[in-house]
Design a protein around this motif. Structure first.
Motif, mmCIF file in Angstrom:
data_model
loop_
_atom_site.group_PDB
_atom_site.id
_atom_site.type_symbol
_atom_site.label_atom_id
_atom_site.label_comp_id
_atom_site.label_asym_id
_atom_site.label_seq_id
_atom_site.Cartn_x
_atom_site.Cartn_y
_atom_site.Cartn_z
ATOM 1 N N ARG A 1 -9.566 16.365 71.291
ATOM 2 C CA ARG A 1 -10.491 15.895 70.255
ATOM 3 C C ARG A 1 -11.703 16.820 70.137
ATOM 4 N NH1 ARG A 1 -15.120 13.591 69.681
ATOM 5 N NH2 ARG A 1 -15.490 13.443 71.931
ATOM 6 N N ILE A 2 -12.282 17.187 71.283
ATOM 7 C CA ILE A 2 -13.472 18.037 71.287
ATOM 8 C C ILE A 2 -13.163 19.424 70.740
ATOM 9 C CG2 ILE A 2 -15.134 19.209 72.792
ATOM 10 C CD1 ILE A 2 -15.005 16.706 74.613
ATOM 11 N N LEU A 3 -12.078 20.022 71.235
ATOM 12 C CA LEU A 3 -11.784 21.404 70.859
ATOM 13 C C LEU A 3 -11.217 21.511 69.449
ATOM 14 C CD1 LEU A 3 -10.423 22.878 74.205
ATOM 15 C CD2 LEU A 3 -12.705 23.098 73.188
ATOM 16 N N ARG A 4 -10.508 20.471 68.997
ATOM 17 C CA ARG A 4 -10.001 20.529 67.627
ATOM 18 C C ARG A 4 -11.147 20.524 66.627
ATOM 19 N NH1 ARG A 4 -6.689 23.115 65.889
ATOM 20 N NH2 ARG A 4 -4.765 22.152 66.582
ATOM 21 N N GLU A 5 -12.206 19.775 66.921
ATOM 22 C CA GLU A 5 -13.368 19.763 66.038
ATOM 23 C C GLU A 5 -14.065 21.120 66.020
ATOM 24 O OE1 GLU A 5 -15.918 16.621 67.225
ATOM 25 O OE2 GLU A 5 -14.590 15.011 66.526
ATOM 26 N N GLU A 6 -14.125 21.773 67.178
ATOM 27 C CA GLU A 6 -14.832 23.049 67.267
ATOM 28 C C GLU A 6 -13.974 24.224 66.809
ATOM 29 O OE1 GLU A 6 -16.842 23.857 70.943
ATOM 30 O OE2 GLU A 6 -17.225 21.734 71.336
ATOM 31 N N PHE A 7 -12.658 24.127 67.013
ATOM 32 C CA PHE A 7 -11.756 25.237 66.695
ATOM 33 C C PHE A 7 -10.578 24.719 65.857
ATOM 34 C CE2 PHE A 7 -13.829 26.103 70.753
ATOM 35 C CZ PHE A 7 -14.357 27.371 70.543
ATOM 36 N N PRO A 8 -10.814 24.418 64.574
ATOM 37 C CA PRO A 8 -9.772 23.786 63.756
ATOM 38 C C PRO A 8 -8.537 24.650 63.533
ATOM 39 C CG PRO A 8 -11.672 24.427 62.415
ATOM 40 C CD PRO A 8 -12.086 24.572 63.842
ATOM 41 N N THR A 9 -8.645 25.961 63.638
ATOM 42 C CA THR A 9 -7.490 26.820 63.376
ATOM 43 C C THR A 9 -6.763 27.262 64.655
ATOM 44 O OG1 THR A 9 -8.840 28.844 63.349
ATOM 45 C CG2 THR A 9 -8.542 27.686 61.265
ATOM 46 N N MET A 10 -7.235 26.842 65.804
ATOM 47 C CA MET A 10 -6.567 27.190 67.055
ATOM 48 C C MET A 10 -5.279 26.374 67.205
ATOM 49 S SD MET A 10 -8.105 26.981 70.942
ATOM 50 C CE MET A 10 -8.400 25.210 70.797
ATOM 51 N N GLY A 11 -4.222 26.991 67.717
ATOM 52 C CA GLY A 11 -2.981 26.268 67.945
ATOM 53 C C GLY A 11 -3.053 25.455 69.230
ATOM 54 N N ILE A 12 -2.541 24.226 69.196
ATOM 55 C CA ILE A 12 -2.562 23.368 70.380
ATOM 56 C C ILE A 12 -1.182 22.772 70.612
ATOM 57 C CG2 ILE A 12 -3.567 21.351 71.512
ATOM 58 C CD1 ILE A 12 -6.066 21.701 69.864
ATOM 59 N N ILE A 13 -0.645 22.984 71.814
ATOM 60 C CA ILE A 13 0.609 22.370 72.244
ATOM 61 C C ILE A 13 0.289 21.452 73.406
ATOM 62 C CG2 ILE A 13 2.917 22.762 73.212
ATOM 63 C CD1 ILE A 13 2.918 25.504 71.876
ATOM 64 N N MET A 14 0.690 20.189 73.293
ATOM 65 C CA MET A 14 0.373 19.215 74.330
ATOM 66 C C MET A 14 1.594 18.937 75.198
ATOM 67 S SD MET A 14 -1.622 15.569 73.960
ATOM 68 C CE MET A 14 -3.232 16.366 73.971
ATOM 69 N N LEU A 15 1.364 18.825 76.495
ATOM 70 C CA LEU A 15 2.409 18.476 77.459
ATOM 71 C C LEU A 15 2.308 16.989 77.762
ATOM 72 C CD1 LEU A 15 2.013 21.498 79.932
ATOM 73 C CD2 LEU A 15 3.415 21.357 77.863
ATOM 74 N N THR A 16 3.406 16.252 77.535
ATOM 75 C CA THR A 16 3.385 14.806 77.698
ATOM 76 C C THR A 16 4.380 14.373 78.768
ATOM 77 O OG1 THR A 16 5.146 14.247 76.113
ATOM 78 C CG2 THR A 16 2.952 14.646 75.220
ATOM 79 N N ALA A 17 4.193 13.149 79.255
ATOM 80 C CA ALA A 17 5.118 12.589 80.231
ATOM 81 C C ALA A 17 6.448 12.272 79.564
ATOM 82 C CB ALA A 17 4.530 11.321 80.849
ATOM 83 N N LYS A 18 7.525 12.340 80.316
ATOM 84 C CA LYS A 18 8.854 12.104 79.782
ATOM 85 C C LYS A 18 8.961 10.704 79.183
ATOM 86 C CE LYS A 18 13.766 12.378 80.989
ATOM 87 N NZ LYS A 18 14.749 12.628 82.071
ATOM 88 N N SER A 19 9.507 10.649 77.953
ATOM 89 C CA SER A 19 9.819 9.399 77.249
ATOM 90 C C SER A 19 8.579 8.593 76.856
ATOM 91 C CB SER A 19 10.749 8.510 78.104
ATOM 92 O OG SER A 19 11.957 9.186 78.375
ATOM 93 N N GLN A 20 7.393 9.158 76.959
ATOM 94 C CA GLN A 20 6.194 8.429 76.549
ATOM 95 C C GLN A 20 5.892 8.753 75.080
ATOM 96 O OE1 GLN A 20 4.432 6.145 78.400
ATOM 97 N NE2 GLN A 20 6.143 6.360 79.818
ATOM 98 N N ASP A 21 6.593 8.061 74.166
ATOM 99 C CA ASP A 21 6.422 8.349 72.746
ATOM 100 C C ASP A 21 4.990 8.118 72.286
ATOM 101 O OD1 ASP A 21 9.023 9.087 72.427
ATOM 102 O OD2 ASP A 21 9.717 7.157 71.645
ATOM 103 N N ILE A 22 4.321 7.130 72.868
ATOM 104 C CA ILE A 22 2.956 6.844 72.455
ATOM 105 C C ILE A 22 2.047 8.021 72.757
ATOM 106 C CG2 ILE A 22 2.347 5.721 74.637
ATOM 107 C CD1 ILE A 22 1.056 4.834 71.088
ATOM 108 N N ASP A 23 2.301 8.732 73.861
ATOM 109 C CA ASP A 23 1.514 9.923 74.180
ATOM 110 C C ASP A 23 1.713 11.001 73.123
ATOM 111 O OD1 ASP A 23 0.496 8.770 76.416
ATOM 112 O OD2 ASP A 23 1.742 9.872 77.847
ATOM 113 N N LYS A 24 2.968 11.182 72.685
ATOM 114 C CA LYS A 24 3.254 12.191 71.665
ATOM 115 C C LYS A 24 2.503 11.863 70.380
ATOM 116 C CE LYS A 24 7.941 12.491 73.511
ATOM 117 N NZ LYS A 24 9.365 12.207 73.223
ATOM 118 N N ILE A 25 2.609 10.611 69.962
ATOM 119 C CA ILE A 25 1.975 10.210 68.702
ATOM 120 C C ILE A 25 0.459 10.320 68.796
ATOM 121 C CG2 ILE A 25 1.587 8.259 67.156
ATOM 122 C CD1 ILE A 25 4.466 7.367 67.811
ATOM 123 N N MET A 26 -0.112 9.868 69.924
ATOM 124 C CA MET A 26 -1.561 9.967 70.085
ATOM 125 C C MET A 26 -2.015 11.424 70.087
ATOM 126 S SD MET A 26 -2.585 7.000 72.836
ATOM 127 C CE MET A 26 -4.282 7.586 72.882
#
Length: 229
Positions: free
Chosen positions: A66-91
Motif C-alpha cells: 500500500r505504501i510503496l504503490r502510492e509512492e511508486f505507481p509505475t513500479m512492478g510488484i509481484i506478491m508471494l502468497t501462502a498456498k491456496s490462500q485465495d483471499i491473500d491473492k485478492i487482497m
C-alpha cells in the motif's frame, strides 16, 4: 542497464535461492528481510520490480504494498502468497500488485513472471502515432502515461496494459482468458480473478460511479469491453 529487483522475504533460504536464479538471468538483485527495510531500500534504490512476501515480521506485505504503490505507481510488484490462500491473492491485487505466486513455487517460474512484467513495463510503440485518444481519455504509448481531461492518472503497469488494450479495441468484447493471455502471457499459471480485480481497480480510478460503469462494460458470461460511444 540490467533491471533491478528488490526481494523482500524474511526466510533467508528462500531469499538466497531466488536471488541466485534471478542473478543467473542477469538481474541486479537487492534483498530485505523486513518490510520496513524494504521500504527504505525502495526509496533509496528505486528498483524496477518488487518481489514481496505477505508474511513478514512487523509490517506485513499488504501494508508495504500500500505504501510503496502510492509512492511508486509505475513500479512492478509481484506478491508471494501462502498456498491456496485465495483471499491473500485478492487482497494483494486490491492493494495494487501486478502479479502473484503461491508458495512453494519454482524459482524459474518466478523469473519468467519477472521477465513478463518487465516486458509489459517496457513496451514502446516503435512507429506511427504514439497518442491514442478516446473521449476524455488519452494515452501516450511512448511514455506510457494515461490522462483523463488532460490530468495524468497513476496506473500500475498492469492497469496501463489493460486500458491500452481496451482503447486500441473499442467495442470489442474480450473474454477473461483472452485478457489473461494478452496481458499476463500464455504461460501464466493462475485464474481469471486477477482480471476481475484489476478491472475493479481500473473502474475505481476512471469511472464517475464505479458501481455504474460508463466506459468498461461487463459482458455477462464472457468478460469485458470498452464502450464504443
Amino acid at each position: 542497464m540490467n533491471s533491478k529487483i528488490l526481494l523482500i522475504e524474511d526466510e533467508e533460504s528462500i531469499r538466497k535461492f531466488v536471488k541466485i536464479n534471478l542473478e543467473r538471468s542477469d538481474f541486479e538483485v537487492l534483498e530485505a528481510e523486513t518490510g520496513e527495510l524494504g521500504i527504505e531500500l525502495t526509496r533509496k534504490e528505486k528498483p524496477d520490480i518488487l518481489v514481496l512476501d505477505i508474511m513478514l515480521p512487523g509490517m506485513d506485505g499488504f501494508e508495504v504494498c500500500r505504501i510503496l504503490r502510492e509512492e511508486f505507481p509505475t513500479m512492478g510488484i509481484i506478491m508471494l502468497t501462502a498456498k491456496s490462500q485465495d483471499i491473500d491473492k485478492i487482497m494483494g491485487l486490491e492493494y495494487g500488485t501486478d502479479d502473484y505466486m503461491t508458495k512453494p513455487f519454482n524459482p524459474m517460474e518466478l523469473v519468467l513472471r519477472v521477465k513478463s512484467l518487465i516486458r509489459r513495463m517496457k513496451q514502446r510503440q516503435s512507429k506511427g502515432n504514439t497518442l491514442l485518444k478516446f473521449g476524455p481519455f488519452q494515452i501516450d504509448k511512448y511514455s506510457r502515461r494515461f490522462f483523463r481531461d488532460e490530468i495524468e492518472m497513476d496506473l500500475t503497469p498492469t492497469e496501463y496494459s489493460i486500458i491500452k488494450l481496451f482503447l486500441e479495441n473499442p467495442g470489442k468484447a474480450f473474454k477473461r482468458d483472452e485478457i489473461l493471455n494478452i496481458i499476463w502471457g500464455e504461460d501464466f499459471v493462475g485464474d481469471s480473478k486477477i482480471v476481475d480485480v484489476n478491472i475493479r481497480r481500473l473502474r475505481s480510478k476512471i469511472e464517475n460511479d464505479p458501481s455504474k460503469p460508463e466506459f468498461i462494460e461487463t459482458v455477462w458470461g464472457l468478460g469485458y469491453r470498452w464502450k464504443n460511444k
